[in-house]
Design a protein around this motif. Sequence first.
Motif, PDB file in Angstrom:
ATOM      1  N   LEU A 127       0.867  -1.165   0.000  1.00 34.19           N
ATOM      2  CA  LEU A 127       0.000   0.000   0.000  1.00 34.19           C
ATOM      3  C   LEU A 127       0.907   1.218   0.000  1.00 34.19           C
ATOM      4  CD1 LEU A 127      -2.646  -1.029   2.707  1.00 34.19           C
ATOM      5  CD2 LEU A 127      -2.755  -1.372   0.222  1.00 34.19           C
ATOM      6  N   ARG A 135      -3.705   6.993  -3.307  1.00 29.94           N
ATOM      7  CA  ARG A 135      -3.469   5.812  -2.481  1.00 29.94           C
ATOM      8  C   ARG A 135      -3.580   4.581  -3.392  1.00 29.94           C
ATOM      9  NH1 ARG A 135      -3.387   7.238   2.738  1.00 29.94           N
ATOM     10  NH2 ARG A 135      -4.230   5.345   3.693  1.00 29.94           N
ATOM     11  N   GLY A 194      -9.177   3.880   2.568  1.00 26.86           N
ATOM     12  CA  GLY A 194      -9.033   3.998   1.126  1.00 26.86           C
ATOM     13  C   GLY A 194      -9.891   5.128   0.582  1.00 26.86           C
ATOM     14  N   TRP A 196      -8.453   2.428  -2.409  1.00 29.22           N
ATOM     15  CA  TRP A 196      -7.150   2.128  -2.968  1.00 29.22           C
ATOM     16  C   TRP A 196      -7.292   1.754  -4.437  1.00 29.22           C
ATOM     17  CZ3 TRP A 196      -3.049   2.965   0.191  1.00 29.22           C
ATOM     18  CH2 TRP A 196      -3.311   3.022   1.576  1.00 29.22           C
TER      19      TRP A 196
END
Length: 333
Positions: A127, A135, A194, A196
């Motif tokens: 991540l 992100r 998130g 993400w």
Amino acid sequence: MKALEPAANAAVALDALLDSLVDPAVRDLAWLIFSPDLLCAQPPAGMLAIPFESAGEASATVAWLLALDQDAHDLHQSLSASHVTRLGRYAECLLGYFLRHGPAARLVAANVALRRAGRTLGECDFLVETASGKRLHWELAVKCYLHAGGARASMADYVGPNLQDRFDLKFTHLLDHQLPLSAREEFASLGHSGPWDAQMFVKGWLFYRWRDAADAAAAAAPVPAEIHPAHARGWWLARGDLSRFAAGHAEAWAVLPRLAWLAPRQRVPVDHSTGAAVRLLDSGALAEQLAQQSGPTMVAAFARDGGACWFECSRGFVVPNDWPERALAYAGQ
């Protein structure tokens, strides 16, 4: 070594960069970051990871690698502490080091396990957060596949050297299982807010069967649309063809241990980042060493640069004589 000017844009000339680096681990890290992807983007789910948001970040990374090459002690310590023995884990450690210390995207978390009712559903490799606040969820894979030699343009024709892995199976698992992990409901409870954007970071080498010059046209296998046309390439051949291939192909050879499968090698007595010896051999000594191997073996051909230094000019796998038939059968399963 060739002098390297700062990169003017994100399209860094990888060969020039590698020519400017000496330390094997730093060279492997540079190759991991800047080498061509094995795959093309597969929108909307299979987007490619791009390590840089700007040409400035790419240029800063080149400068950072050049400085790291002058003193790579901290990188070596990091690799040593991880007790690296597998190629995939070695690549993870290199990319993790870049995300922790490099001048581009920053690491938020690595190897984030996703579980439900005590059962592990999978792990998110990385991540990361970019300078602009994006992100990203990166799934890293470093693969070496051999084209089985058929005429089809199919991902299934790319098989692992030990015939326990196929590119189509890895590709499907990546798209259908690994990339969607960060979008699952269970992921929200892990504390990594998130959303993400999931992206694939797939690097490696694809190897194509060597044939005599008379069969050169047959050696040009079509490339599936999913594979990046600029991917890193090598060759493979059966042991029975080694003497014909080796004659006149290179001045020296080396058997490459698994942790030396990333960047092309320079002539170094020992790869201090991994402890893996890279010893140069003539073609006769290479044949003797391969005779002691039971399975496929990656080797590299070396040439002189005009002085006392050696550089890798090509690489490939030497496989048992019955391997091509078994590979075709495995590809067709």
